[in-house]
Enzyme design. Sequence first.
Site, short mmCIF file in Angstrom:
data_model
loop_
_atom_site.label_atom_id
_atom_site.label_comp_id
_atom_site.label_asym_id
_atom_site.label_seq_id
_atom_site.Cartn_x
_atom_site.Cartn_y
_atom_site.Cartn_z
CG HIS A 205 -2.59 4.15 -2.81
ND1 HIS A 205 -2.57 4.50 -4.13
CD2 HIS A 205 -2.52 2.80 -2.78
CE1 HIS A 205 -2.49 3.41 -4.87
NE2 HIS A 205 -2.45 2.37 -4.08
C1 UD1 Z 1 -4.78 -1.82 -2.24
C2 UD1 Z 1 -3.88 -2.77 -3.01
C3 UD1 Z 1 -3.05 -2.01 -4.04
C4 UD1 Z 1 -3.93 -1.12 -4.90
C5 UD1 Z 1 -4.80 -0.24 -4.01
C6 UD1 Z 1 -5.73 0.63 -4.82
C7 UD1 Z 1 -3.04 -4.76 -1.77
C8 UD1 Z 1 -1.84 -5.34 -1.16
N1 UD1 Z 1 -2.92 -3.46 -2.14
O1 UD1 Z 1 -4.01 -0.95 -1.45
O2 UD1 Z 1 -2.39 -2.95 -4.87
O3 UD1 Z 1 -3.11 -0.30 -5.72
O4 UD1 Z 1 -5.57 -1.07 -3.15
O5 UD1 Z 1 -6.33 1.59 -3.99
O6 UD1 Z 1 -4.03 -5.42 -1.93
N2 UD1 Z 1 -9.67 1.69 3.69
C9 UD1 Z 1 -10.78 2.45 4.05
N3 UD1 Z 1 -11.80 2.52 3.18
C10 UD1 Z 1 -11.80 1.88 1.98
C11 UD1 Z 1 -10.67 1.13 1.64
C12 UD1 Z 1 -9.61 1.04 2.50
O7 UD1 Z 1 -10.84 3.03 5.12
O8 UD1 Z 1 -12.77 1.97 1.23
C13 UD1 Z 1 -8.55 1.56 4.62
C14 UD1 Z 1 -8.34 0.13 5.07
O9 UD1 Z 1 -9.14 -0.17 6.14
C15 UD1 Z 1 -6.86 0.10 5.40
C16 UD1 Z 1 -6.28 1.11 4.42
O10 UD1 Z 1 -7.36 1.91 3.96
O11 UD1 Z 1 -6.64 0.55 6.71
C17 UD1 Z 1 -5.56 0.45 3.29
O12 UD1 Z 1 -6.41 -0.42 2.57
P1 UD1 Z 1 -5.84 -1.77 1.93
O13 UD1 Z 1 -6.95 -2.53 1.37
O14 UD1 Z 1 -4.95 -2.43 2.91
O15 UD1 Z 1 -4.85 -1.38 0.79
P2 UD1 Z 1 -4.66 -0.17 -0.20
O16 UD1 Z 1 -3.63 0.73 0.32
O17 UD1 Z 1 -5.95 0.45 -0.63
#
Ligand code: UD1
Length: 365
Positions: A205
Amino acid sequence: MNKMKIATIVGARPQFVKAAIVSKALRTTENIEEVIIHTGQHFDNNMSEIFFDEMKISRPDYNLNIHSLSHGAMTGQMLEKIEEVLKIENPDLVLLYGDTNSTLAGAIAAKKLNIKIAHVEAGLRSNNIKMPEEINRILTDRISDYLFCPSELAVNNLFKEGFNNFNCKIYLSGDVMYDAYLQHLGRARKPNIELPSTFILASIHRSENTDFSTNLLSIIDAFEEQSRTIQIVMPLHPRTKKKLSDFRFNLGESHIFFIDPVGFHEMIWLLQNCKVVITDSGGLQKEAYFNNKYCITVREETEWIELVNMGVNKLVKPSKAEILESINQIIQLPMFRKENVYGSGYAGEFILDSIYTDWINSTRL
Ligand code: UD1
């Protein structure tokens, strides 16, 4: 006697697991009141709610509902909202976990209000300053008052950076993730789906592996080929799912066994029953080790160098050939003996004792 008030700030999946352990310890002390602030960074049921249910974490007192934004916008909005809550609650201490945008926003908000900060999982370094997580953890460590390090290597990192000259307390607490594993081992549960009898567990991820089609598609290409012999079971993180769709990858036609993200108890079952683990997650590298599984880490560097030095974790580039070759090598290795590098399963209690004793002493002054 006054109660000590602690504000716990969480937002992303691995933080729920860590906070579950410390919150459980905090709630054994009547003289501590905990307020939980969920930034909303992770919001799907299987990325958030399930962890509160399975790990019996109290419902958040505040959910800021901030997600799906760029790094700057997300961190900025979190900073503003967390500050508002901290002004209302006026806690004695803010508890932060790991390296996410929620961690950094919490640190800045608390410090500017002169509230003490305890950082759990302090001192970790990948030494790759391009990673958003590395920026978050360095800045958070620098302004924290209590730094709880999961391993000796993490303590050494802080000393190398001169933290012993700063006004902070550095502790070797052990890893709360090890506490979590031990406390929940007995509740491991098979996911409610028909799985291959022999499988490799994979999770990808991180932005460096998912943002560019060349990296993500090389990794997936390797998984696709591997799945023709021993199948890859891959709980799909929402970021990765979205990127695969952007890159026009057809999940339906793949040999990879994609499943939705699972809760903590199902993850322990998958770890217990897989052949090896392939990941770019921080937590899963250690959970593979706790479950006596070799791990291939698809990154140029890791924060958990002790695992690489022990020969149980192998770093590989996001290259199809390297990944396939590493699986081939690692799958034939004999079982290893675990060493006690992440504490003895009492990191939560240690953290509670340290912050509470310090607070009592400060109120007596
Ligand atoms: C984040 C953390 C990372 C951690 C990871 C665990 C930062 C910079 N990164 O990365 O350190 O290892 O979480 O998973 O804070 N999304 C959904 N549903 C959810 C959650 C996220 O659809 O329940 C989508 C978001 O809208 C976004 C993408 O997934 O488009 C990424 O989510 P984001 O919170 O940016 O970071 P992670 O990749 O999860």
